[in-house]
Design a protein around this motif. Structure first.
Motif, short mmCIF file in Angstrom:
data_model
loop_
_atom_site.label_atom_id
_atom_site.label_comp_id
_atom_site.label_asym_id
_atom_site.label_seq_id
_atom_site.Cartn_x
_atom_site.Cartn_y
_atom_site.Cartn_z
N PHE A 124 0.72 -1.20 0.30
CA PHE A 124 -0.27 -0.39 -0.10
C PHE A 124 1.03 1.19 0.29
CE2 PHE A 124 -2.32 -2.72 3.03
CZ PHE A 124 -3.36 -2.87 1.58
N ALA A 125 0.25 2.52 -0.38
CA ALA A 125 0.57 3.83 -0.15
C ALA A 125 1.07 3.65 1.76
CB ALA A 125 0.04 4.77 -0.79
N LEU A 126 2.80 3.67 1.78
CA LEU A 126 3.05 3.32 3.30
C LEU A 126 2.44 2.83 3.81
CD1 LEU A 126 2.80 7.49 4.21
CD2 LEU A 126 4.50 6.05 4.26
N ASN B 122 7.58 4.74 3.71
CA ASN B 122 7.19 3.45 3.72
C ASN B 122 8.26 2.16 4.19
OD1 ASN B 122 5.63 1.17 4.04
ND2 ASN B 122 5.12 1.15 1.69
N PRO B 123 7.96 2.16 5.49
CA PRO B 123 8.89 1.48 6.59
C PRO B 123 8.65 0.23 6.75
CG PRO B 123 6.37 2.01 7.32
CD PRO B 123 6.56 3.36 6.82
N PHE B 124 7.62 -0.36 5.69
CA PHE B 124 7.06 -1.71 6.14
C PHE B 124 8.18 -2.16 4.56
CE2 PHE B 124 3.59 -1.08 7.46
CZ PHE B 124 3.26 -1.65 8.98
N GLU C 232 8.32 -6.77 13.79
CA GLU C 232 8.23 -5.56 14.38
C GLU C 232 7.21 -5.18 14.16
OE1 GLU C 232 7.90 -3.88 18.54
OE2 GLU C 232 8.35 -5.63 18.10
N VAL C 233 7.59 -4.21 13.05
CA VAL C 233 7.05 -2.92 12.44
C VAL C 233 5.68 -3.52 11.85
CG1 VAL C 233 6.84 -1.26 10.51
CG2 VAL C 233 8.84 -2.19 11.53
N ARG C 234 5.71 -4.56 11.62
CA ARG C 234 3.90 -4.42 11.39
C ARG C 234 3.19 -4.69 11.90
NH1 ARG C 234 0.52 -4.49 7.84
NH2 ARG C 234 -1.22 -4.04 9.77
N SER C 235 3.78 -6.07 13.93
CA SER C 235 2.47 -6.85 14.93
C SER C 235 2.71 -4.97 15.36
CB SER C 235 4.05 -7.29 15.78
OG SER C 235 2.90 -7.07 17.04
#
Length: 256
Positions: free
Chosen positions: A137-139, A221-223, A248-251
């Protein structure tokens, strides 16, 4: 090769359906039709005859219009081979590294599991278009309903390797909320802060934030940034493997 004309159709609460038209051949694909009515009406308004449906994955808000559009137009439904049993009306099954012609426009297919176990994405190199469903996704990125963090990081890494100028045609308008979250994990990212301000201004005017460019996703985008030292350090995870940083970011996003 032909350069596609892409028309964006907002449907439901926050979905985007796309019409991808090859002007050289007249072929027109619907990408991830959540519903049929608005799509058929828009194609008629534009004078484009729907010849194909391109599905990225099986979720109802991506395939809900398949059978009605096929009945109305006789189009060919194209989708992921690994998930063929869950794609209504599928005619053509595609998998990693397959190539598919939409008229005179060629798509390369990527197998990108994580959000679902059978997700694919379509990259039209000559057109600079990436139709990535709910993988990127966007960001943001899709929730891991059927896959693992390791799978999703691998999938996103495939897409991240594409050229910066690639336009990311994702399937939802989630960008403003994604920006708010992204700032909590990388608050010192100046490019992200500037982009967030632009997003707020666009949404205040009712304007879409999609498509975005892959270059700006790589920067903000951090992902897509789980292997960047500045992000892992911001999370107190310096030296940790990217897959663990991504997890960790996803959580954190799941609980945001």
């Amino acid at each position: 090769m032909s350069v596609l004309q892409v028309h964006q159709i907002p449907v439901l609460n926050d979905n985007y359906v796309y019409l991808a038209h090859c002007p050289e051949s007249g072929a027109t694909a619907v990408v991830d039709p959540a519903v049929s009515g608005p799509v058929l009406a828009e194609a008629e308004r534009l004078g484009w005859r729907i010849t194909h449906i391109l599905n990225t994955h099986h979720h109802a808000d991506h395939v809900g219009g398949n059978l009605e559009i096929k009945e109305a137009t006789g189009c060919t439904i194209v989708g992921p081979k690994p998930d063929k049993a869950r794609i209504p009306g599928i005619d053509v099954e595609l998998d990693e590294s397959d190539h598919y012609m939409l008229g005179a426009a060629e798509a390369r297919v990527f197998f990108v599991p994580g959000h679902t176990r059978g997700h694919i994405a379509y990259w039209f190199e000559e057109s600079g278009c990436l139709f990535c469903g709910d993988t990127l996704f966007a960001l943001g990125c899709g929730r891991l309903f059927e896959g693992t963090p390791e799978q999703m990081w691998s999938s996103l890494s495939k897409l991240r390797a594409l050229p910066d100028e690639t336009l990311v045609y994702c399937a939802h308008e989630y960008t403003q909320a994604n920006a708010r979250f992204a700032l909590t994990v990388e608050p010192q990212n100046e490019a992200l802060r500037a982009r967030s301000a632009r997003i707020d201004a666009a949404r205040a005017q009712g304007e879409p934030t999609v498509p975005s460019s892959l270059g700006e996703e790589k920067a903000t985008n951090p992902f897509l940034r789980a292997d960047k030292p500045e992000l892992s350090e911001a999370l107190s995870l310096a030296g940790v493997a990217p897959e663990r940083v991504f997890a960790e970011v996803r959580s954190r996003k799941d609980n945001f």
